[in-house]
Scaffold this active site. Sequence first.
Site, short mmCIF file in Angstrom:
data_model
loop_
_atom_site.label_atom_id
_atom_site.label_comp_id
_atom_site.label_asym_id
_atom_site.label_seq_id
_atom_site.Cartn_x
_atom_site.Cartn_y
_atom_site.Cartn_z
N ALA A 126 37.79 40.94 38.04
CA ALA A 126 38.00 39.63 38.69
C ALA A 126 39.49 39.55 38.99
O ALA A 126 40.27 39.06 38.19
CB ALA A 126 37.54 38.51 37.77
N ALA A 127 39.89 40.04 40.17
CA ALA A 127 41.28 40.48 40.32
C ALA A 127 42.22 39.53 41.05
O ALA A 127 43.44 39.61 40.85
CB ALA A 127 41.29 41.82 41.04
N SER A 131 47.95 39.29 40.10
CA SER A 131 49.11 39.47 39.22
C SER A 131 48.84 40.61 38.23
O SER A 131 49.69 41.48 38.04
CB SER A 131 49.46 38.17 38.49
OG SER A 131 48.32 37.57 37.95
N GLU A 150 36.93 41.29 43.69
CA GLU A 150 37.06 39.84 43.75
C GLU A 150 35.89 39.26 44.52
O GLU A 150 35.51 39.76 45.57
CB GLU A 150 38.40 39.47 44.42
CG GLU A 150 38.58 38.01 44.78
CD GLU A 150 38.43 37.06 43.59
OE1 GLU A 150 38.99 37.33 42.52
OE2 GLU A 150 37.74 36.03 43.76
N ASP A 195 39.35 39.75 33.43
CA ASP A 195 40.13 38.51 33.33
C ASP A 195 39.22 37.45 33.95
O ASP A 195 39.30 37.15 35.14
CB ASP A 195 41.44 38.69 34.11
CG ASP A 195 42.39 37.53 33.95
OD1 ASP A 195 42.47 36.99 32.83
OD2 ASP A 195 43.04 37.14 34.94
N CYS A 248 42.19 32.19 30.65
CA CYS A 248 43.31 31.26 30.47
C CYS A 248 42.73 29.93 29.98
O CYS A 248 43.14 28.86 30.41
CB CYS A 248 44.11 31.10 31.74
SG CYS A 248 43.14 30.60 33.17
N1 SAM Z 1 43.08 38.48 37.32
C1 SAM Z 1 43.63 37.54 38.28
C2 SAM Z 1 45.13 37.62 38.24
O1 SAM Z 1 45.69 37.97 37.22
O2 SAM Z 1 45.77 37.35 39.28
C3 SAM Z 1 43.14 36.14 38.01
C4 SAM Z 1 41.64 36.08 38.01
S1 SAM Z 1 40.97 34.46 37.89
C5 SAM Z 1 41.15 34.09 36.23
C6 SAM Z 1 39.27 34.80 38.04
C7 SAM Z 1 38.85 35.32 39.42
O3 SAM Z 1 37.49 35.66 39.34
C8 SAM Z 1 38.98 34.31 40.54
O4 SAM Z 1 39.74 34.86 41.57
C9 SAM Z 1 37.54 34.07 41.00
O5 SAM Z 1 37.43 33.87 42.40
C10 SAM Z 1 36.88 35.36 40.58
N2 SAM Z 1 35.42 35.29 40.32
C11 SAM Z 1 34.66 34.20 40.05
N3 SAM Z 1 33.39 34.56 39.80
C12 SAM Z 1 33.35 35.91 39.90
C13 SAM Z 1 32.32 36.87 39.79
N4 SAM Z 1 31.07 36.51 39.47
N5 SAM Z 1 32.64 38.17 39.97
C14 SAM Z 1 33.90 38.54 40.29
N6 SAM Z 1 34.92 37.67 40.42
C15 SAM Z 1 34.65 36.38 40.24
#
Ligand code: SAM
Length: 479
Positions: A126-127, A131, A150, A195, A248
């Site tokens: 989940a990228a 960052s 993503e 993440d 987070c």
């Molecule tokens: N790792 C990222 C960073 O450090 O910049 C932050 C990730 S954020 C906590 C979680 C991410 O997961 C979001 O961008 C969201 O859109 C995505 N997301 C939500 N549901 C998801 C899914 N089922 N599979 C993959 N990604 C997903």
Amino acid sequence: MNNKTYIPDEFIADVASYIPAHLTIDDFIASCRSGLRRAVRVNTLKMSQQAFEHEAAKLNWQIEPIPWCAQGYWLTRPADEEASLPIGNTAQHLSGCIYVQEASSMLPPMALATSLTPGDRVLDMAAAPGSKTSQLAALMENQGVLVANELSSSRLKTLAANLKRMGVANCALSHFDGQVFGDYMYESFDHILLDAPCSGEGTVRKDPDALKNWSLASNQDIAEVQKTLIHSAFMALKPGGTLVYSTCTLTPLENQQICDHLLNAFPGDVEVISLHDLFPEADRAATEQGYLHVWPQIYDSEGFFIAKFKKTGSVENPQQKTKKGQFPFSPCSRKELQTFETSIRQQFGIASLPGQLMSRDKELWLFPQNMDALAEKIKYSRIGIKVATTHKNGVKLEHEFATCLGHLATNNVFALDPTQAKAYFQGQDIRLDATGPAQGEVILTLCDAPVGLGKWQKGKIKNKLPRDLVLNGQLITWV
Ligand code: SAM
């Protein structure tokens, strides 16, 4: 102190039910209402820590090392600079030499880093916005392969743009629900970072409205998604591989209970790797299971949760699936290879490139090393970097060739001064006092890091910054 920070009573009551005995709820609330120190991470793909420290001293930037990440610093800029120049418009940021990243968000990649070995295949499930992907790429020194996935299309675009700015070359981007990986990429990765999407309870210091939609029911809903994702991640992990799970948020529903879910689902095949000694004073956030539960008042940061696991045995997945459809890339023809290699040797003195050159129609792409085993398992939005397009008279180099590989050039490199850099990022040509003897293309650098391509012309360098990256209308004031 921000009294506008929205902290609902039900949330406080919930936190009071699980806050550890050595912490107080009053300190927690005070911490949630206080401002967050700005943190940046030096992108070592573009700038060394020593060079950053030197530059910071020159700019009168006050920096304090972040104890858990050698490349991380809390940063305070002079008040007049802070008022007149957004951090995103500084030369250090535009050149990709730094990434503004909350200090506690640097922890998950650091937890994974202690297990990394050269050539590893890593998944960031989940990228976006990237960052941690860019931090991982730097820790991997742009080697091996990093699949960054993503779900959201708009966030995928931001992820791609950030990776370009940071000079990341070892990444393949995909656009799926993370739950597909366990079936389509069964036991394929040496390491996985999940993440996870979460309720974001730890982010109120940055976003005073982060708890506006808080409810126990929505925490429970998100926890169900997290269980699916961690299950998929564990299936996609090779035996012997490591999985870092992070959020987070603070609630055990989305943290310890997700870890329990994993441990209960795969008894005998998974063990916790304790993070209590990840860095000096990690113990202050360590739980008895060996996870890090970072409360905002412990290190004066955002709230975070990090757990690390090792997969000790193979687990069966009867639902494995294979992708249908043709793989659109093939290895470059001898002629394409020769034309491209001659062009970059003559113009930039570059003798060889890391990775494998592949072609699709007229496009040349540089795939990361070790991509072979992963390339055909899922459909990617992009793999590696697009380095050039071929045409009948030769090749046209792409912006990413410069941002990701420009550091290899020994000829035709031009260092932009602040005025020229401002012109460059606003899409203008760069005026020169004298016409040089050079011909063809030139790699432009800022803070000693490659930022793009130009073309030598009489009395100027023609701007070749892709139009979508031009800082339209933004006033950049340079210090
Ligand atoms: N790792 C990222 C960073 O450090 O910049 C932050 C990730 S954020 C906590 C979680 C991410 O997961 C979001 O961008 C969201 O859109 C995505 N997301 C939500 N549901 C998801 C899914 N089922 N599979 C993959 N990604 C997903």
